[in-house]
Design an enzyme around this catalytic site. Sequence first.
Site, PDB file in Angstrom:
ATOM      1  N   GLU A  22      38.087  49.960  42.493  1.00 23.72           N
ATOM      2  CA  GLU A  22      38.919  51.044  42.397  1.00 23.72           C
ATOM      3  C   GLU A  22      38.173  51.992  44.109  1.00 23.72           C
ATOM      4  O   GLU A  22      38.592  53.101  43.490  1.00 23.72           O
ATOM      5  CB  GLU A  22      39.046  51.682  41.521  1.00 23.72           C
ATOM      6  CG  GLU A  22      39.294  50.309  40.283  1.00 23.72           C
ATOM      7  CD  GLU A  22      39.800  51.211  38.698  1.00 23.72           C
ATOM      8  OE1 GLU A  22      40.780  52.591  39.113  1.00 23.72           O
ATOM      9  OE2 GLU A  22      39.928  50.797  37.888  1.00 23.72           O
ATOM     10  N   ALA A  66      43.438  43.480  53.402  1.00 24.69           N
ATOM     11  CA  ALA A  66      43.785  44.895  53.064  1.00 24.69           C
ATOM     12  C   ALA A  66      42.566  45.418  52.147  1.00 24.69           C
ATOM     13  O   ALA A  66      42.792  45.113  50.750  1.00 24.69           O
ATOM     14  CB  ALA A  66      44.593  44.649  53.070  1.00 24.69           C
ATOM     15  N   GLU A  79      31.851  55.117  49.721  1.00 19.52           N
ATOM     16  CA  GLU A  79      32.582  56.143  51.078  1.00 19.52           C
ATOM     17  C   GLU A  79      34.291  56.533  51.138  1.00 19.52           C
ATOM     18  O   GLU A  79      34.195  57.455  51.594  1.00 19.52           O
ATOM     19  CB  GLU A  79      32.067  54.676  52.558  1.00 19.52           C
ATOM     20  CG  GLU A  79      30.655  54.321  52.382  1.00 19.52           C
ATOM     21  CD  GLU A  79      30.513  53.467  50.921  1.00 19.52           C
ATOM     22  OE1 GLU A  79      29.117  53.209  51.246  1.00 19.52           O
ATOM     23  OE2 GLU A  79      31.260  52.960  50.618  1.00 19.52           O
ATOM     24  N   THR A  88      40.838  41.883  38.771  1.00 23.90           N
ATOM     25  CA  THR A  88      40.266  41.792  37.702  1.00 23.90           C
ATOM     26  C   THR A  88      40.976  41.847  36.847  1.00 23.90           C
ATOM     27  O   THR A  88      43.000  41.727  36.882  1.00 23.90           O
ATOM     28  CB  THR A  88      39.805  43.477  37.368  1.00 23.90           C
ATOM     29  OG1 THR A  88      38.666  43.257  38.303  1.00 23.90           O
ATOM     30  CG2 THR A  88      39.192  42.989  36.529  1.00 23.90           C
ATOM     31  N   PRO A 131      42.825  39.389  51.339  1.00 21.29           N
ATOM     32  CA  PRO A 131      41.872  39.524  52.214  1.00 21.29           C
ATOM     33  C   PRO A 131      41.857  40.064  53.732  1.00 21.29           C
ATOM     34  O   PRO A 131      41.127  40.249  53.446  1.00 21.29           O
ATOM     35  CB  PRO A 131      42.424  37.779  53.146  1.00 21.29           C
ATOM     36  CG  PRO A 131      42.813  37.506  51.750  1.00 21.29           C
ATOM     37  CD  PRO A 131      43.973  38.891  50.444  1.00 21.29           C
ATOM     38  N   LEU A 153      46.381  45.132  44.019  1.00 22.37           N
ATOM     39  CA  LEU A 153      46.744  45.315  44.982  1.00 22.37           C
ATOM     40  C   LEU A 153      46.113  45.072  46.790  1.00 22.37           C
ATOM     41  O   LEU A 153      46.130  45.268  47.394  1.00 22.37           O
ATOM     42  CB  LEU A 153      46.450  46.982  44.999  1.00 22.37           C
ATOM     43  CG  LEU A 153      46.288  48.370  46.472  1.00 22.37           C
ATOM     44  CD1 LEU A 153      47.854  48.180  47.276  1.00 22.37           C
ATOM     45  CD2 LEU A 153      45.827  49.160  46.339  1.00 22.37           C
TER      46      LEU A 153
END
Length: 383
Positions: free
Chosen positions: A363, A130, A367, A158, A128, A125
């Site tokens: 994940e 996003a 924040e 991962t 660079p 997902l």
Amino acid sequence: MRLELTREQELIRRTVKDFVDAEIIPFNDELETAGRFPREIIAKCGEIFLMGMTIPQEYGGSGMDRISYCLALEELARANVGIGLTIEAHNSLGVAHIYENGNEQQRRKYVPKLASGEHLSAWGLTEPSAGSDAAGGKTFAQRDGDEWVIDGSKVFITNGSEADIFVIMAMTDRTKGAHGISAFIVEKGTPGLELGKDEDKLGLRTSVTSELFFTDMRIPAENIIGREGNGFVGAMKILDRGRTAVGALSVGVARAALEESIRYSGEREQFGRPISKFQAIQWKIAEMATKIEAARALTHHAAQLEDLNRPFTVEASMAKLYASEMAMWACTEAIQVHGGYGYTRDYPVERFFRDAKLMQIGEGTSEVQRMVIAREILKNVAS
């Protein structure tokens, strides 16, 4: 909320504990020094059914409930967070996305080999440009006859360089924002797929985190997962599950820090007695143990809600937020208990400290979790 483990859950916990005590912990020093991905250990995880933990048995999985899954991840992280993260990303993200959002043909084709551990999955997902703003990705997929053509890149993936099967999010309609994102299955070796560098990370040395590049990469049209434009919605649901799992990993590494602190404080003597006799150390251990129990309760609560097919977005974010922050704190306290020795590589608490930091980032950062929690609470108040 169920407070006691069932016999089956306790058996799963004990089985994984015995496995990691025999097959992972004795090799931690060698693995950490070499900084290598332990393929042989991941293969053994497949042999004891840890690669498809929540997948039904008819697709080759173990069919575990979510609390059992969290118990297994906790034990893995107690031994080695990098290996725990490899297993978590495979289960919670890659395999789960195909099983939960794919069609029956995709399930039958891909899930059994993933659930057995014959194949390893990765989930793409982040880009660079996003990260937390996942909808801002630039990877683009365009339909060309009976194929999709994908161009773009992914970072911080991962299992990236070790994976056999990838689930990749790509924009299919730039005018629709998040609702223009679709998910695709990509097989290792597909022309146009290039594996970039593995990141040289602060911690998690037994887990690979890789770049992926797509250049005119063509995949069969049938490899789209679900409806076109539904990829982001599916990804957010998958991330909820992943956040509960990261809570379990966080509990595991914090528990390891506590156990090492108890052991060390009973052996280390100052002023003629073990430091565990001093109130300052006792209070640290008491607070660590209390916070670990609280984090585990939050994590299991989110897992139980998922088992009951009830909404658990807020609870997953609460578990991930509290457990990851707690783990970083507990590992810091463990170094303090060890004093100067805790800052050396002769003791494992410095590894726990380095590994725990990623729990606050991966994940969804702490924040982002606060944003999710506040958004849902305020939405409920407004309604």
